[in-house]
Design an enzyme around this catalytic site. Structure first.
Site, PDB file in Angstrom:
ATOM      1  N   HIS A  42      54.184  21.204  49.710  1.00 50.07           N
ATOM      2  CA  HIS A  42      53.908  22.482  50.361  1.00 50.07           C
ATOM      3  C   HIS A  42      54.705  23.636  49.752  1.00 50.07           C
ATOM      4  O   HIS A  42      54.388  24.797  49.983  1.00 50.07           O
ATOM      5  CB  HIS A  42      54.141  22.397  51.870  1.00 50.07           C
ATOM      6  CG  HIS A  42      55.574  22.324  52.290  1.00 50.07           C
ATOM      7  ND1 HIS A  42      56.243  21.146  52.516  1.00 50.07           N
ATOM      8  CD2 HIS A  42      56.481  23.312  52.535  1.00 50.07           C
ATOM      9  CE1 HIS A  42      57.484  21.396  52.879  1.00 50.07           C
ATOM     10  NE2 HIS A  42      57.657  22.710  52.903  1.00 50.07           N
TER      11      HIS A  42
ATOM     12  N   ASP B 270      53.291  14.877  50.999  1.00 45.51           N
ATOM     13  CA  ASP B 270      54.046  16.109  50.793  1.00 45.51           C
ATOM     14  C   ASP B 270      55.056  15.963  49.649  1.00 45.51           C
ATOM     15  O   ASP B 270      56.213  16.366  49.765  1.00 45.51           O
ATOM     16  CB  ASP B 270      54.757  16.555  52.067  1.00 45.51           C
ATOM     17  CG  ASP B 270      55.199  18.025  51.990  1.00 45.51           C
ATOM     18  OD1 ASP B 270      54.541  18.791  51.260  1.00 45.51           O
ATOM     19  OD2 ASP B 270      56.189  18.387  52.643  1.00 45.51           O
TER      20      ASP B 270
ATOM     21  N   SER C 203      63.227  22.687  51.774  1.00 45.36           N
ATOM     22  CA  SER C 203      62.141  21.771  51.447  1.00 45.36           C
ATOM     23  C   SER C 203      62.161  21.377  49.981  1.00 45.36           C
ATOM     24  O   SER C 203      62.270  22.221  49.091  1.00 45.36           O
ATOM     25  CB  SER C 203      60.779  22.407  51.747  1.00 45.36           C
ATOM     26  OG  SER C 203      60.379  22.130  53.050  1.00 45.36           O
TER      27      SER C 203
END
Length: 271
Positions: free
Chosen positions: A90, A124, A217
C-alpha cells in the site's frame, strides 16, 4: 477476539508532510523539522535495544511516493546489496497504478529513484529496485517462529516523515488474523470499515505495543538481536485527532511475519 474502544484499523502509511507544526507550551505554533537526518552514534551503544537499533537502522530506508493525487511516505527494508527493497504494497501501489514516482532515501542520506518490481495486495508486500546502487547492507532476517509474547522488539521507520526513528516495545500477541476488507471476521476491529482495503487480510500477524505511526509501513519490526521478525503494516486507532488529524499510535500495531513476507518478496523478485 480483540476487544476495547478501538475506532479504526488503518494502514500505517503517511500522506504528505504530516508533521509540520506542533503546539509549544504557550499554545503557539512552533516549526518542527519535517525530516531530520538520522545522526550517527557518537559512541558504541551498550544497551541491548540500542545495539539492536544500531544493527538494523543501516538496512532501513524512507520511501516517498509522488502521484497526481499527492505524496505518501513510508518505509522499506533492504533485502539485497544491489538496492532491492521490500516494503508494504500500500506504500507504493499508487505509483505503480498511476504512473507516479518512487524515491528512496538511504541511512547515509543518499536519495535514489526506484522502480516497482511487483506487489501482492492480499499480503500487502511489494518489492522495488533502485538502480546504480551497490554495496548497501541487507537486513539480517530472523523468524517470527522464535517470538514469544512479552519479547522485546524494535520498530524502525519514518513515522510522519521522521526517518530513522526507533521505537521499542514488546510482542503483545501472536497469530492474529485481521480482516481489513470490510467483511466480517473473528478478529474484526470496531470501526475498521472506515479504512477498508479490498482484498487485504493480515494473516498470522504479530501484535506489538511498540509505537507504529503513519510512515512506519514497510519498515521492520526487529528482535533484541537486530534481526527482522516482521514488516509493520497497520495500527489500530481510536479515530481521534492527531497533528494534521493523522491517526496516531495507541499501542496496538500489527506486523506481517518476516517468514511469509520474505517468501512473497522472493517470488516477486523472480517474476
Amino acid at each position: 477476539m480483540i476487544v476495547g474502544a478501538v475506532g479504526a484499523l488503518v494502514l500505517a502509511a503517511s500522506g504528505g508532510a504530516a508533521l509540520a507544526l506542533a503546539l509549544d507550551d504557550d499554545g503557539g505554533k512552533a516549526t518542527v523539522p519535517a525530516a531530520p537526518s538520522p545522526s550517527g552514534a557518537r559512541s558504541t551503544p551498550t544497551q541491548p535495544l540500542a545495539k539492536a537499533a544500531a544493527a538494523i537502522r543501516p538496512s532501513v530506508v524512507s520511501i516517498t511516493v509522488a502521484t497526481s493525487s499527492g505524496t505518501e511516505v513510508g518505509s522499506g527494508l533492504i533485502v539485497a546489496a544491489d538496492g532491492t527493497i521490500m516494503t508494504s504494497n500500500h506504500v507504493v501501489e499508487d505509483a505503480a497504478e498511476q504512473g507516479g514516482t518512487i524515491s528512496v532515501t538511504f541511512d547515509n542520506d543518499r536519495t535514489r529513484m526506484a522502480r516497482f518490481l511487483g506487489g501482492s495486495v492480499a499480503a500487502d508486500i511489494a518489492v522495488v529496485k533502485t538502480d546504480g546502487v551497490f554495496g548497501v547492507r541487507p537486513a539480517a532476517l530472523g523468524s517470527a517462529d522464535s517470538l514469544h509474547v512479552g519479547d522485546a522488539v524494535v520498530a524502525v521507520g519514518s513515522p510522519l516523515g521522521l526517518r530513522g526513528s526507533v521505537s521499542t516495545g514488546v510482542v503483545s500477541a501472536l497469530h492474529r488474523d485481521i480482516d481489513m476488507s470490510g467483511d466480517k471476521s473473528p478478529e474484526e476491529l470496531p470501526g475498521q470499515d472506515e479504512s477498508a482495503q479490498p482484498g487485504l487480510s493480515l494473516k498470522d500477524a504479530i501484535q506489538t505495543d511498540a509505537a507504529i505511526n503513519p510512515g512506519n509501513s514497510g519498515g521492520p519490526l526487529a528482535d533484541s538481536q537486530g534481526r527482522v521478525v516482521g514488516i509493520a503494516t497497520a495500527i489500530a486507532t481510536t479515530g481521534g485527532g492527531y497533528i494534521g488529524q493523522q491517526p496516531g499510535s495507541i499501542g496496538i500495531g500489527f506486523a506481517t511475519p518476516i517468514d511469509n513476507a520474505f517468501h512473497i518478496a522472493q517470488g516477486l523478485m523472480n517474476e
